[in-house]
Design a protein around this motif. Structure first.
Motif, PDB file in Angstrom:
ATOM      1  N   LEU A   1      50.406 -20.322  45.725  1.00  0.00           N
ATOM      2  CA  LEU A   1      49.883 -20.660  44.402  1.00  0.00           C
ATOM      3  C   LEU A   1      48.403 -21.006  44.455  1.00  0.00           C
ATOM      4  O   LEU A   1      47.607 -20.523  43.632  1.00  0.00           O
ATOM      5  CB  LEU A   1      50.682 -21.833  43.827  1.00  0.00           C
ATOM      6  N   VAL A   2      48.018 -21.817  45.422  1.00  0.00           N
ATOM      7  CA  VAL A   2      46.621 -22.246  45.483  1.00  0.00           C
ATOM      8  C   VAL A   2      45.706 -21.095  45.903  1.00  0.00           C
ATOM      9  O   VAL A   2      44.576 -20.978  45.420  1.00  0.00           O
ATOM     10  CB  VAL A   2      46.473 -23.469  46.410  1.00  0.00           C
ATOM     11  N   HIS A  53      46.305 -17.907  45.219  1.00  0.00           N
ATOM     12  CA  HIS A  53      46.231 -17.038  44.035  1.00  0.00           C
ATOM     13  C   HIS A  53      45.226 -17.595  43.025  1.00  0.00           C
ATOM     14  O   HIS A  53      44.412 -16.852  42.461  1.00  0.00           O
ATOM     15  CB  HIS A  53      47.619 -16.933  43.400  1.00  0.00           C
ATOM     16  N   THR A  54      45.263 -18.909  42.826  1.00  0.00           N
ATOM     17  CA  THR A  54      44.330 -19.549  41.894  1.00  0.00           C
ATOM     18  C   THR A  54      42.892 -19.334  42.325  1.00  0.00           C
ATOM     19  O   THR A  54      42.040 -18.913  41.529  1.00  0.00           O
ATOM     20  CB  THR A  54      44.633 -21.055  41.812  1.00  0.00           C
ATOM     21  N   ALA A  71      48.597 -28.271  44.259  1.00  0.00           N
ATOM     22  CA  ALA A  71      48.019 -26.945  44.018  1.00  0.00           C
ATOM     23  C   ALA A  71      47.549 -26.773  42.580  1.00  0.00           C
ATOM     24  O   ALA A  71      46.698 -25.915  42.307  1.00  0.00           O
ATOM     25  CB  ALA A  71      49.043 -25.860  44.363  1.00  0.00           C
ATOM     26  N   GLY A  72      48.086 -27.600  41.665  1.00  0.00           N
ATOM     27  CA  GLY A  72      47.721 -27.423  40.269  1.00  0.00           C
ATOM     28  C   GLY A  72      46.987 -28.563  39.611  1.00  0.00           C
ATOM     29  O   GLY A  72      46.448 -28.394  38.508  1.00  0.00           O
ATOM     30  N   GLN A 128      52.558 -22.665  36.590  1.00  0.00           N
ATOM     31  CA  GLN A 128      51.916 -21.406  36.210  1.00  0.00           C
ATOM     32  C   GLN A 128      50.741 -21.659  35.269  1.00  0.00           C
ATOM     33  O   GLN A 128      49.659 -21.086  35.429  1.00  0.00           O
ATOM     34  CB  GLN A 128      52.936 -20.481  35.547  1.00  0.00           C
ATOM     35  N   TYR A 141      49.069 -24.503  34.963  1.00  0.00           N
ATOM     36  CA  TYR A 141      48.024 -25.236  35.683  1.00  0.00           C
ATOM     37  C   TYR A 141      47.194 -24.284  36.547  1.00  0.00           C
ATOM     38  O   TYR A 141      45.962 -24.382  36.595  1.00  0.00           O
ATOM     39  CB  TYR A 141      48.643 -26.318  36.571  1.00  0.00           C
ATOM     40  N   GLY A 142      47.884 -23.376  37.226  1.00  0.00           N
ATOM     41  CA  GLY A 142      47.157 -22.426  38.072  1.00  0.00           C
ATOM     42  C   GLY A 142      46.253 -21.520  37.264  1.00  0.00           C
ATOM     43  O   GLY A 142      45.114 -21.241  37.654  1.00  0.00           O
ATOM     44  N   ARG A 143      46.750 -21.068  36.110  1.00  0.00           N
ATOM     45  CA  ARG A 143      45.942 -20.196  35.241  1.00  0.00           C
ATOM     46  C   ARG A 143      44.718 -20.940  34.716  1.00  0.00           C
ATOM     47  O   ARG A 143      43.604 -20.393  34.688  1.00  0.00           O
ATOM     48  CB  ARG A 143      46.810 -19.680  34.095  1.00  0.00           C
ATOM     49  N   ASN A 174      43.197 -23.541  36.100  1.00  0.00           N
ATOM     50  CA  ASN A 174      42.260 -23.775  37.199  1.00  0.00           C
ATOM     51  C   ASN A 174      41.515 -22.503  37.569  1.00  0.00           C
ATOM     52  O   ASN A 174      40.312 -22.534  37.864  1.00  0.00           O
ATOM     53  CB  ASN A 174      43.013 -24.321  38.411  1.00  0.00           C
TER      54      ASN A 174
END
Length: 685
Positions: free
Chosen positions: A114-115, A117-118, A238-239, A520, A522-524, A526
C-alpha cells in the motif's frame, strides 16, 4: 510506471537495510524485531561512520567504501552465527502462535504494498525532477557527495562546490545512502527519490510496526498477537496523512521526515534492551547516532516518547524495576550514540553563523482559542494543499486509536503509548494556544516552531494505539467465544491454540474491512498530495527552458569558473545534472558567506560598487543566469535581512541587467536568460 520503478526501489531497500542488518549480525544480535525496528537507522549510522573514517584517512566515500564495510561486517556476523548457532532458530514458532504471526506477516506485506503504491503514484517515476526548493537542495547534496566523495558532517553542505569551503552544516545522514544509490543507478535523482520511498514509506511502516509489537507485549499479549498488532500498525501507518506526507508535500522536509519516520523503531529497541546486553546496546547506539545524523531533532523525538513511555510504564506493576534493570545498557547505548552523533553536533555548533539558529524561527501558525485548538489537536485532519480534502479527517484511523486508549485502560497495563500520545498532544495543544511562548516552547523550538513537524511527531502514536485497539478487541471477542459452545467444550490443551487462532481471525476480518475501505481512500488522498509536488507539480522551478539553458552552458563554463544565479529559480540544478558550479546553492544565501546574498541583493550595481566587482573577480563569475518566472518564496528570515519580508521571486540584484557594461546576452528561451560576463571590462572599472 510502478513496474519500471521496482529495480530502483529494490536497490534502495538493499542500501537502506543491508548495512544495518550486517551490523546487527556482526554484533551477534539475533532478535528479528530489531532488524525491523532499527535496520534503516543503523544503516545510516554505519554509513555515517564510514564517511567519517573515509574523510579522516583521505579515501572517497561511495558504494565501494560502504560495500567494503558491509562485507566485513557480514563476514564477522557469519563467523559469530556459525560459532554460536542458536539451538532453536527464530523461524520456529510455537504452534499456538503461528496463526497470529501469519496474519501479522500478511498485514505487513499489505502495508508495504500500500505504501509503495501510494508513493509511486505520487512520484510518477523515480526520475521525476524535484521542484520544491528544499528537495532541489537535497538533490544538490546527493550530487555533491557522488561527485566529490566527501560525506563527513564537517564537509557538508559546501557553500562553494568548487572548493568545498566554507560549509553550512546540513543534516546529511540519509543523503549518504541516497548518494550510494545514485552512484549505482547513475542518477542522483533516482538516488533521492528511491531512498525517500524506502525510508519514508517502507521504513515508516517497519518502524511503527515494531513499536506496536513492543506495546502489545507490554500490555500482556502473546507473540502471535503482538506480531498481528505490528501488522495492524503497519497498515494504519501506511495511510495516516500527518506522519510524513505533508512534510514532503508542503516543504520537501526530507531529513526531518526521515528522522520522524525512524524514531518509533529506535524507541522500540531502547524499550527492549536488556540490562547488560552490551552488544545490543552498541547496535542501538549506532542506530540512535544514525537518527541524529539524519536530523538532530530525532534525539528530541526519541527522548519525548521514551520518557513519556517510561512514565506511563511506572504506573504498572514492576515497571520501575524493569526500567532500573535496563539502566546500564541504556548508558552504554548513549555512549555509542555519542561516538556517532558528536561529529554531527560539533559540525552544527562550529558552523556558528553559517548554520543559523533553529530555535529562533518564528511560529508558522496562528494563536487559537482553546476550543478550536482542542479540536485541531485531537482530530486527525488531512494536512494538504489539495482543496478537495480541506476540512476532511481520517476518522476510521482516529476511531481505532481512541479504541486503543480505552482498551489499554481496560487492560490496566501497557500505558506507555497512551502517555506518549498524551504528552505530544499537550505539546501541540500548548503550541496552538501560546505559539513559541508557552511551556512547550522548549520542545517546539527544536522543530523550527513548525506545526507540520509537531503534528507528525504527535501522530506517531496513532498507528500504535490503533493496533492495540484492534488486537485487544479481537482478544476480548475470542475470550467471549471461548466461554461458549462449541469452543467451551474443546479439550483444555487445545484452548490456547483456539483462543489465539480466533483472535487472529477477528484481527484479519477487521483489517480486511479497513484495507478495502478507509485505507484505499487514505492512500488515494496521500498519493494526490504527493502528486502536486512530484508527478504533476503545481509549480515549476526546473522547466524545459531551464533544461535548454543547461545544455547551452554545458562545456562553456571552464575550470574554476562559476555561474551567478538565484537558487530559487532552479538554476542550481545545473550542478546536479551537468556538474556546472554555481554561486548560490541556497535560495536566500548563507549567513557568514556574504557574497552569496550580497550578490543576490546587488549584483547589478557592479558598475559603481567595488565590493561587488571584487566578488565577481574572486569567484571567477563568467556567466549570469536569470529566470524571470521564479516562484515566490517566503523571505521573513534572511541573512542580515537583505530581502523584502513580503516574499522573493527574482532577487533585486538580478533585475534590469540589460544594457549593463560587461554583460552580453547569449541565450534566451522564454523567461530564461544567460549573460556572458566580460571580466576584463569589469576589472578595468
Amino acid at each position: 510506471m510502478t513496474l519500471a520503478a521496482i529495480p530502483g526501489v529494490l536497490l534502495a531497500l538493499v542500501v537502506v537495510l543491508l548495512p544495518g542488518a550486517a551490523l546487527l549480525l556482526a554484533l551477534g544480535v539475533r532478535k528479528p524485531l530489531w532488524f525491523i525496528a532499527i535496520g534503516p537507522a543503523a544503516s545510516i549510522g554505519v554509513a555515517a561512520l564510514t564517511a567519517i573514517a573515509c574523510a579522516l584517512i583521505g579515501v572517497r566515500f561511495g558504494p565501494l567504501s560502504l560495500g567494503v564495510v558491509v562485507v566485513l561486517l557480514l563476514g564477522l556476523g557469519v563467523f559469530w552465527w556459525l560459532r554460536d548457532r542458536p539451538a532453536r532458530p527464530f523461524w520456529r514458532v510455537p504452534r499456538s502462535q503461528a496463526v497470529g504471526i501469519a496474519v501479522g506477516g500478511l498485514l505487513a506485506v499489505a502495508a508495504v504494498g500500500l505504501v509503495l503504491h501510494t508513493w509511486l503514484l505520487g512520484l510518477g517515476a523515480l526520475t521525476t525532477l524535484p521542484q520544491e526548493h528544499d528537495t532541489i537542495q537535497h538533490s544538490e547534496l546527493i550530487a555533491y557527495i557522488q561527485r566529490s566523495g566527501r560525506g563527513a558532517p564537517w564537509e557538508l553542505l559546501p557553500v562553494d562546490v568548487l572548493t568545498g569551503e566554507p560549509t553550512s552544516y546540513y543534516p546529511s545522514g540519509l543523503h549518504l545512502l541516497g548518494a550510494v544509490v545514485g552512484s549505482i543507478a547513475g542518477n542522483p535523482i533516482v538516488g533521492l527519490n528511491a531512498v525517500s520511498v524506502a525510508v519514508l514509506g517502507v521504513g515508516l511502516v517497519m518502524s511503527l510496526g515494531a513499536l506496536a509489537h513492543v506495546a502489545a507485549r507490554q500490555v500482556g499479549l502473546g507473540r502471535g498477537a503482538a506480531v498481528a498488532a505490528g501488522g495492524v500498525a503497519a497498515v494504519v501507518a501506511a495511510g495516516v496523512n500527518p506522519l510524513v506526507i505533508p512534510l514532503m508535500e508542503q516543504g520537501g522536509i526530507l531529513a526531518n521526515a526521515a528522522a520522524i519516520a525512524l524514531t518509533p523503531g529506535v524507541v522500540a529497541a531502547l524499550l527492549t534492551l536488556r540490562g547488560r546486553d552490551w552488544k545490543a546496546a552498541a547496535a542501538a547506539g549506532v542506530a540512535s547516532g544514525g537518527l541524529v545524523a539524519a536530523h538532530p531533532t530525532g534525539a528530541i523525538g526519541v527522548a519525548v516518547i521514551l520518557v513519556s513511555w517510561w512514565i506511563g510504564t511506572a504506573f504498572t506493576r514492576g515497571g520501575l524495576r524493569a526500567l532500573g534493570r535496563r539502566v546500564p545498557a541504556l548508558l552504554a547505548t548513549g555512549v555509542v550514540a555519542a561516538v556517532v552523533a558528536v561529529w554531527y553536533l560539533l559540525a552544527a555548533a562550529s558552523g556558528g553563523e553559517l548554520t543559523g539558529t533553529v530555535t529562533g524561527w518564528p511560529p508558522d501558525f496562528p494563536k487559537l482559542a482553546w476550543s478550536e485548538a482542542f479540536g485541531r489537536t485531537f482530530g486527525l485532519p488531512y494536512l494538504t494543499f489539495r482543496v478537495e480534502y480541506e476540512g476532511l479527517a481520517q476518522f476510521a484511523a482516529l476511531f481505532l486509536a481512541m479504541a486503543g486508549v480505552l482498551a489499554v485502560f481496560w487492560a490496566r497495563r501497557g500505558f506507555g503509548p497512551v502517555a506518549a500520545y498524551a504528552v505530544w498532544s499537550l505539546i501541540v495543544l500548548g503550541a496552538w494556544t501560546s505559539p513559541a511562548t508557552g511551556f512547550e516552547s522548549t520542545i517546539t523550538g527544536f522543530f523550527y516552531n513548525a506545526m507540520l513537524r509537531l503534528r507528525a511527531n504527535q501522530s506517531l502514536m496513532v498507528p500504535v494505539l490503533a493496533a492495540l485497539g484492534v488486537v485487544l478487541l479481537a482478544r476480548g471477542v475470542a475470550a467471549w467465544l471461548a466461554r461458549r459452545r462449541p469452543l467451551r467444550d474443546k479439550p483444555r490443551a487445545q484452548r490456547p491454540l483456539l483462543l489465539n487462532a480466533v483472535t487472529a481471525g477477528v484481527v484479519a476480518l477487521i483489517m480486511l474491512g479497513y484495507l478495502v475501505g478507509p485505507a484505499q481512500g487514505y492512500g488515494r488522498a496521500n498519493a494526490d498530495s504527493l502528486t502536486i509536488r512530484y508527478a504533476q507539480p503545481n509549480l515549476f522551478r526546473i522547466t524545459e527552458e531551464d533544461q535548454a539553458a543547461f545544455e547551452f552552458l554545458d562545456g562553456k563554463v571552464g575550470p574554476g569558473e562559476r555561474v551567478m544565479n538565484s537558487a530559487n529559480d532552479g538554476s542550481s540544478f545545473m550542478y546536479v545534472e551537468k556538474g556546472i558550479p554555481v554561486v548560490n546553492m541556497s535560495t536566500v544565501g548563507v549567513s557568514g558567506a556574504p557574497w552569496t546574498y550580497g550578490l543576490l541583493a546587488r549584483f547589478n550595481t557592479y558598475p559603481t560598487d567595488p565590493q561587488v566587482r571584487k566578488w565577481i573577480m574572486d569567484l571567477n563569475i563568467t556567466w549570469v543566469y536569470v529566470d524571470h518566472s521564479a516562484p515566490r518564496i517566503g523571505s521573513v528570515v534572511t541573512p542580515e535581512s537583505w530581502a523584502d519580508k513580503g516574499g522573493l521571486t527574482v532577487p533585486p540584484g538580478l533585475k534590469d541587467l540589460d544594457g549593463l557594461p560587461g554583460l552580453t546576452e547569449e541565450f534566451r528561451r522564454g523567461p530564461v536568460y544567460l549573460y556572458r560576463v566580460n571580466q576584463e571590462l569589469i576589472r578595468g572599472m
